[in-house]
Design an enzyme around this catalytic site. Structure first.
Site, PDB file in Angstrom:
ATOM      1  N   TRP A  40      32.699  36.963  34.120  1.00 33.44           N
ATOM      2  CA  TRP A  40      33.823  36.285  34.750  1.00 33.44           C
ATOM      3  C   TRP A  40      33.488  34.809  34.938  1.00 33.44           C
ATOM      4  O   TRP A  40      32.364  34.481  35.328  1.00 33.44           O
ATOM      5  CB  TRP A  40      34.124  36.936  36.091  1.00 33.44           C
ATOM      6  CG  TRP A  40      35.396  36.464  36.714  1.00 33.44           C
ATOM      7  CD1 TRP A  40      35.535  35.526  37.689  1.00 33.44           C
ATOM      8  CD2 TRP A  40      36.716  36.899  36.386  1.00 33.44           C
ATOM      9  NE1 TRP A  40      36.859  35.347  38.003  1.00 33.44           N
ATOM     10  CE2 TRP A  40      37.617  36.179  37.211  1.00 33.44           C
ATOM     11  CE3 TRP A  40      37.232  37.820  35.472  1.00 33.44           C
ATOM     12  CZ2 TRP A  40      38.995  36.351  37.157  1.00 33.44           C
ATOM     13  CZ3 TRP A  40      38.608  38.002  35.420  1.00 33.44           C
ATOM     14  CH2 TRP A  40      39.470  37.277  36.249  1.00 33.44           C
TER      15      TRP A  40
ATOM     16  N   HIS B 110      28.907  41.775  39.766  1.00 36.96           N
ATOM     17  CA  HIS B 110      30.114  42.236  39.068  1.00 36.96           C
ATOM     18  C   HIS B 110      29.960  42.060  37.555  1.00 36.96           C
ATOM     19  O   HIS B 110      30.911  41.739  36.856  1.00 36.96           O
ATOM     20  CB  HIS B 110      31.339  41.491  39.589  1.00 36.96           C
ATOM     21  CG  HIS B 110      31.605  41.759  41.041  1.00 36.96           C
ATOM     22  ND1 HIS B 110      32.482  42.721  41.484  1.00 36.96           N
ATOM     23  CD2 HIS B 110      31.055  41.219  42.155  1.00 36.96           C
ATOM     24  CE1 HIS B 110      32.478  42.746  42.800  1.00 36.96           C
ATOM     25  NE2 HIS B 110      31.623  41.839  43.233  1.00 36.96           N
TER      26      HIS B 110
ATOM     27  N   HIS C 266      31.287  47.861  36.306  1.00 36.11           N
ATOM     28  CA  HIS C 266      30.881  47.790  37.703  1.00 36.11           C
ATOM     29  C   HIS C 266      31.960  48.334  38.623  1.00 36.11           C
ATOM     30  O   HIS C 266      33.117  48.480  38.239  1.00 36.11           O
ATOM     31  CB  HIS C 266      30.556  46.344  38.095  1.00 36.11           C
ATOM     32  CG  HIS C 266      31.756  45.444  38.063  1.00 36.11           C
ATOM     33  ND1 HIS C 266      32.216  44.853  36.899  1.00 36.11           N
ATOM     34  CD2 HIS C 266      32.623  45.040  39.037  1.00 36.11           C
ATOM     35  CE1 HIS C 266      33.295  44.127  37.160  1.00 36.11           C
ATOM     36  NE2 HIS C 266      33.559  44.228  38.452  1.00 36.11           N
TER      37      HIS C 266
ATOM     38  N   ASP D 157      33.949  47.883  42.331  1.00 38.64           N
ATOM     39  CA  ASP D 157      34.301  47.005  43.446  1.00 38.64           C
ATOM     40  C   ASP D 157      34.409  47.848  44.716  1.00 38.64           C
ATOM     41  O   ASP D 157      35.332  48.660  44.835  1.00 38.64           O
ATOM     42  CB  ASP D 157      35.664  46.345  43.206  1.00 38.64           C
ATOM     43  CG  ASP D 157      35.620  45.206  42.211  1.00 38.64           C
ATOM     44  OD1 ASP D 157      34.523  44.849  41.757  1.00 38.64           O
ATOM     45  OD2 ASP D 157      36.698  44.678  41.894  1.00 38.64           O
TER      46      ASP D 157
ATOM     47  N   HIS E 291      34.196  43.666  48.672  1.00 37.50           N
ATOM     48  CA  HIS E 291      34.424  42.606  47.690  1.00 37.50           C
ATOM     49  C   HIS E 291      35.508  41.639  48.167  1.00 37.50           C
ATOM     50  O   HIS E 291      35.393  40.424  47.985  1.00 37.50           O
ATOM     51  CB  HIS E 291      34.802  43.231  46.352  1.00 37.50           C
ATOM     52  CG  HIS E 291      34.983  42.270  45.226  1.00 37.50           C
ATOM     53  ND1 HIS E 291      34.236  41.117  45.091  1.00 37.50           N
ATOM     54  CD2 HIS E 291      35.847  42.284  44.154  1.00 37.50           C
ATOM     55  CE1 HIS E 291      34.617  40.457  44.007  1.00 37.50           C
ATOM     56  NE2 HIS E 291      35.597  41.142  43.427  1.00 37.50           N
TER      57      HIS E 291
ATOM     58  N   HIS F 253      43.872  43.745  44.311  1.00 37.65           N
ATOM     59  CA  HIS F 253      42.600  44.223  44.862  1.00 37.65           C
ATOM     60  C   HIS F 253      42.763  44.681  46.312  1.00 37.65           C
ATOM     61  O   HIS F 253      42.286  45.758  46.704  1.00 37.65           O
ATOM     62  CB  HIS F 253      41.539  43.114  44.798  1.00 37.65           C
ATOM     63  CG  HIS F 253      40.833  43.014  43.493  1.00 37.65           C
ATOM     64  ND1 HIS F 253      41.253  42.195  42.476  1.00 37.65           N
ATOM     65  CD2 HIS F 253      39.702  43.626  43.027  1.00 37.65           C
ATOM     66  CE1 HIS F 253      40.428  42.298  41.447  1.00 37.65           C
ATOM     67  NE2 HIS F 253      39.479  43.165  41.748  1.00 37.65           N
TER      68      HIS F 253
ATOM     69  N   GLU G 289      35.727  48.549  37.042  1.00 37.88           N
ATOM     70  CA  GLU G 289      36.112  47.517  36.081  1.00 37.88           C
ATOM     71  C   GLU G 289      35.078  47.405  34.963  1.00 37.88           C
ATOM     72  O   GLU G 289      33.938  47.838  35.104  1.00 37.88           O
ATOM     73  CB  GLU G 289      36.258  46.166  36.794  1.00 37.88           C
ATOM     74  CG  GLU G 289      37.365  46.165  37.843  1.00 37.88           C
ATOM     75  CD  GLU G 289      37.401  44.914  38.690  1.00 37.88           C
ATOM     76  OE1 GLU G 289      38.500  44.526  39.118  1.00 37.88           O
ATOM     77  OE2 GLU G 289      36.325  44.326  38.962  1.00 37.88           O
TER      78      GLU G 289
END
Length: 213
Positions: free
Chosen positions: A18, A48, A52, A54, A58, A165, A177
């Site tokens: 990311w 992340h 992974h 969350d 997070h 989220h 994710e």
């Protein structure tokens, strides 16, 4: 006979991360070829990275952290839904169109994102398929306890307040994710995805596999 399908991304220096997150570095600290007694490496990566989970922490400062997540939801019957050709964001209409079984509690979304992992990615994509806040609410209302998607985020990049989220995490839904579902046909499987037990973890890499048969 049970077939095992690895739906995890391979973690290495070339793995897409990311924007702004730490990249992956793997540095040898001892090598037998150099006269050491064993091969050992130092691994540096963000929480992340790749495939992974969350946890609520997070996006919720008082939320559950990675080491306290219940493992019960991480293993069990799971539906892989085919949303290829759906540009997204995925909303209630698209989810209702899947005609999920009433007993479905784990849902993995196979989208056009999975094709990204078999492409030669050199830059973060401008667009990817994600879940809308309304879609997140639909999942909560329909008893989904774990939702997975085949990209590094389930939410559109830069969403103010991160409503997708937050809707999921406030309801205790585990977000998985970074799946690679490119070799997985839609259907019913057994999911196994135990995240690393990271103290105070806001995220945790995991090895995710599907069992078929």
């Amino acid at each position: 006979m049970t077939r095992l399908i690895d739906v995890s991304l391979e973690v290495g220096p070339d793995l897409l991360v990311w924007p702004g997150n730490p990249g992956v570095t793997i540095t040898p600290t001892s090598r037998i070829s150099r006269g050491d007694t064993s091969n050992v490496s130092e691994i540096r990566l963000g929480s992340h990275t790749g495939t992974h989970v969350d946890p609520p922490f997070h996006f919720l400062d008082d939320g559950t952290t990675a080491e306290d997540l219940s493992l019960d939801v991480m293993m069990g019957e799971s539906t892989v839904a085919d949303l290829r050709g759906t540009p997204g964001p995925i909303g209630p209409a698209e989810l209702a169109g899947l005609s999920l079984r009433e007993e479905t509690t784990r849902l993995l979304l196979r989208t056009d994102n999975s094709a990204l992992w078999t492409a030669d990615l050199h830059a973060f994509p401008e667009e990817y398929v994600c879940l809308s806040p309304e879609g997140a609410r639909w999942l909560v209302d329909h008893g989904i306890g774990l939702v997975g998607i085949d990209f590094l985020s389930i939410e559109v990049r830069g969403a103010p307040g991160h409503p997708t989220h937050r809707t999921l995490l406030e309801a205790g839904v585990v977000i998985l994710e970074g799946l690679n579902l490119s070799q997985v046909e839609p259907g019913e499987y057994t999911l196994v995805c135990f995240p690393l037990k990271i103290a105070g973890g806001d995220g945790a890499p995991t090895r995710a596999v599907l069992l078929e048969g």
